[in-house]
Design a protein around this motif. Sequence first.
Motif, PDB file in Angstrom:
ATOM      1  N   LEU A 222       0.827  -1.212   0.000  1.00  0.00           N
ATOM      2  CA  LEU A 222       0.000   0.000   0.000  1.00  0.00           C
ATOM      3  C   LEU A 222       0.858   1.257   0.000  1.00  0.00           C
ATOM      4  CD1 LEU A 222      -2.819  -0.949   2.555  1.00  0.00           C
ATOM      5  CD2 LEU A 222      -3.042  -0.730   0.069  1.00  0.00           C
ATOM      6  N   ALA A 223       1.945   1.237   0.775  1.00  0.00           N
ATOM      7  CA  ALA A 223       2.834   2.402   0.821  1.00  0.00           C
ATOM      8  C   ALA A 223       3.425   2.681  -0.553  1.00  0.00           C
ATOM      9  CB  ALA A 223       3.943   2.173   1.850  1.00  0.00           C
ATOM     10  N   ALA A 224       3.810   1.623  -1.264  1.00  0.00           N
ATOM     11  CA  ALA A 224       4.370   1.805  -2.605  1.00  0.00           C
ATOM     12  C   ALA A 224       3.352   2.442  -3.549  1.00  0.00           C
ATOM     13  CB  ALA A 224       4.845   0.464  -3.157  1.00  0.00           C
ATOM     14  N   ARG A 225       2.094   2.101  -3.367  1.00  0.00           N
ATOM     15  CA  ARG A 225       1.045   2.651  -4.232  1.00  0.00           C
ATOM     16  C   ARG A 225       0.610   4.057  -3.830  1.00  0.00           C
ATOM     17  NH1 ARG A 225      -1.025  -2.634  -3.043  1.00  0.00           N
ATOM     18  NH2 ARG A 225      -0.704  -4.070  -4.785  1.00  0.00           N
ATOM     19  N   ARG A 226       0.642   4.350  -2.535  1.00  0.00           N
ATOM     20  CA  ARG A 226       0.004   5.557  -2.028  1.00  0.00           C
ATOM     21  C   ARG A 226       0.948   6.653  -1.566  1.00  0.00           C
ATOM     22  NH1 ARG A 226      -4.596   2.685   1.847  1.00  0.00           N
ATOM     23  NH2 ARG A 226      -5.813   1.695   0.162  1.00  0.00           N
TER      24      ARG A 226
ATOM     25  N   ALA B 223       3.082   4.971   7.868  1.00  0.00           N
ATOM     26  CA  ALA B 223       2.438   6.272   7.640  1.00  0.00           C
ATOM     27  C   ALA B 223       2.090   6.447   6.173  1.00  0.00           C
ATOM     28  CB  ALA B 223       3.353   7.400   8.117  1.00  0.00           C
ATOM     29  N   ALA B 224       2.937   5.927   5.290  1.00  0.00           N
ATOM     30  CA  ALA B 224       2.719   6.087   3.850  1.00  0.00           C
ATOM     31  C   ALA B 224       1.555   5.256   3.328  1.00  0.00           C
ATOM     32  CB  ALA B 224       3.997   5.731   3.088  1.00  0.00           C
ATOM     33  N   THR B 225       1.039   4.326   4.139  1.00  0.00           N
ATOM     34  CA  THR B 225      -0.121   3.541   3.696  1.00  0.00           C
ATOM     35  C   THR B 225      -1.386   4.391   3.620  1.00  0.00           C
ATOM     36  OG1 THR B 225      -0.841   2.866   5.927  1.00  0.00           O
ATOM     37  CG2 THR B 225       0.823   1.471   4.814  1.00  0.00           C
ATOM     38  N   ARG B 226      -1.394   5.508   4.342  1.00  0.00           N
ATOM     39  CA  ARG B 226      -2.574   6.379   4.426  1.00  0.00           C
ATOM     40  C   ARG B 226      -3.767   5.639   5.018  1.00  0.00           C
ATOM     41  NH1 ARG B 226       0.014  10.770   4.741  1.00  0.00           N
ATOM     42  NH2 ARG B 226       1.268  11.289   2.921  1.00  0.00           N
ATOM     43  N   ASN B 227      -3.490   4.668   5.841  1.00  0.00           N
ATOM     44  CA  ASN B 227      -4.544   3.924   6.531  1.00  0.00           C
ATOM     45  C   ASN B 227      -4.227   3.972   8.022  1.00  0.00           C
ATOM     46  OD1 ASN B 227      -6.108   1.907   7.816  1.00  0.00           O
ATOM     47  ND2 ASN B 227      -6.249   0.717   5.931  1.00  0.00           N
TER      48      ASN B 227
ATOM     49  N   LEU C  15      13.961  -2.503   0.541  1.00  0.00           N
ATOM     50  CA  LEU C  15      12.533  -2.310   0.797  1.00  0.00           C
ATOM     51  C   LEU C  15      12.146  -0.838   0.622  1.00  0.00           C
ATOM     52  CD1 LEU C  15       9.712  -3.074   1.815  1.00  0.00           C
ATOM     53  CD2 LEU C  15      10.604  -2.988   4.161  1.00  0.00           C
ATOM     54  N   LEU C  16      12.938   0.041   1.207  1.00  0.00           N
ATOM     55  CA  LEU C  16      12.659   1.471   1.042  1.00  0.00           C
ATOM     56  C   LEU C  16      12.704   1.874  -0.425  1.00  0.00           C
ATOM     57  CD1 LEU C  16      14.739   2.948   4.002  1.00  0.00           C
ATOM     58  CD2 LEU C  16      12.249   3.013   3.770  1.00  0.00           C
TER      59      LEU C  16
ATOM     60  N   ASP D 234       7.079   0.121  -6.515  1.00  0.00           N
ATOM     61  CA  ASP D 234       7.016  -1.296  -6.889  1.00  0.00           C
ATOM     62  C   ASP D 234       6.347  -2.066  -5.745  1.00  0.00           C
ATOM     63  OD1 ASP D 234       7.438  -3.952  -7.590  1.00  0.00           O
ATOM     64  OD2 ASP D 234       9.446  -3.585  -8.395  1.00  0.00           O
ATOM     65  N   ALA D 235       5.032  -2.136  -5.794  1.00  0.00           N
ATOM     66  CA  ALA D 235       4.257  -2.710  -4.696  1.00  0.00           C
ATOM     67  C   ALA D 235       4.541  -4.192  -4.503  1.00  0.00           C
ATOM     68  CB  ALA D 235       2.763  -2.485  -4.940  1.00  0.00           C
ATOM     69  N   GLU D 236       4.652  -4.934  -5.578  1.00  0.00           N
ATOM     70  CA  GLU D 236       4.876  -6.382  -5.466  1.00  0.00           C
ATOM     71  C   GLU D 236       6.226  -6.669  -4.818  1.00  0.00           C
ATOM     72  OE1 GLU D 236       5.013 -10.418  -8.277  1.00  0.00           O
ATOM     73  OE2 GLU D 236       4.391  -8.486  -9.122  1.00  0.00           O
ATOM     74  N   LYS D 237       7.258  -5.983  -5.265  1.00  0.00           N
ATOM     75  CA  LYS D 237       8.581  -6.195  -4.692  1.00  0.00           C
ATOM     76  C   LYS D 237       8.619  -5.770  -3.225  1.00  0.00           C
ATOM     77  CE  LYS D 237      13.494  -5.221  -5.423  1.00  0.00           C
ATOM     78  NZ  LYS D 237      14.487  -4.537  -6.299  1.00  0.00           N
ATOM     79  N   ALA D 238       7.979  -4.639  -2.924  1.00  0.00           N
ATOM     80  CA  ALA D 238       7.957  -4.152  -1.544  1.00  0.00           C
ATOM     81  C   ALA D 238       7.291  -5.170  -0.627  1.00  0.00           C
ATOM     82  CB  ALA D 238       7.232  -2.807  -1.475  1.00  0.00           C
TER      83      ALA D 238
END
Length: 217
Positions: A101-105, A144-148, A186-187, A194-198
């Motif tokens: 989610l963080a990678a996407r958002r 925090a980056a998930t926005r959830n 990961l960072l 890259d959500a899948e790799k993360a």
Amino acid sequence: MTASTVAGQGDGTLADRAYRSISDRLVTLRIRPGEPINDERIATELGFGRTPVREALKRLEHERLIVAYPRRGTFATEVQIADLGHISEVREQLEPLAAGLAARRAGRADRGDLERLLVRLAKVSGGGTELIRLDMAVHRAIYAATRNPYLEDTLIRYDNLATRIWCLFLDRLPGLAGHVHEHGPLLRAVIDGDAEKAATLAAGHVEGFEAAIRGVI
């Protein structure tokens, strides 16, 4: 306000700031498992009034970092190694979810925070406590980056419990630096979107943590 403000000690209400300060002491075992918690003494040490400290302690009790007994007092919870499997079951599901989610958002500010953590990772040369705090900062920035906020708060709680177990065996875990430096790829995956790799890297990190602990118990 969520607990993600752990990195910003000047942010939030007095109760938020008291929570962060006391939580840090509990998680890094500066307050040892089983040690009594005196709200008046802690308030004096931290420079807060007793009211925000009591509010913080209520929150910490809910998060299973302290326990209150009628007529006996309040104590830091014991670290139960038997809980490792239960904690890992939750983190194995939610850490990859959060990373994806963080990678996407992640927004521009989030990615800037993550870039700065990458720089810190490259430069870190300190010992156990410094590495642990950096590890916690990386996790919280991703949460925090998930926005959830619900996912963020849940993962902070379980990361705190896992980190207490880690700190208990710190002197017997020679691979601490390598474990923390695993966060670099990961960072980068989160920053690059890259959500899948993360998600895959986050899953491997949690599995590696549990394996490392079980290797010394």
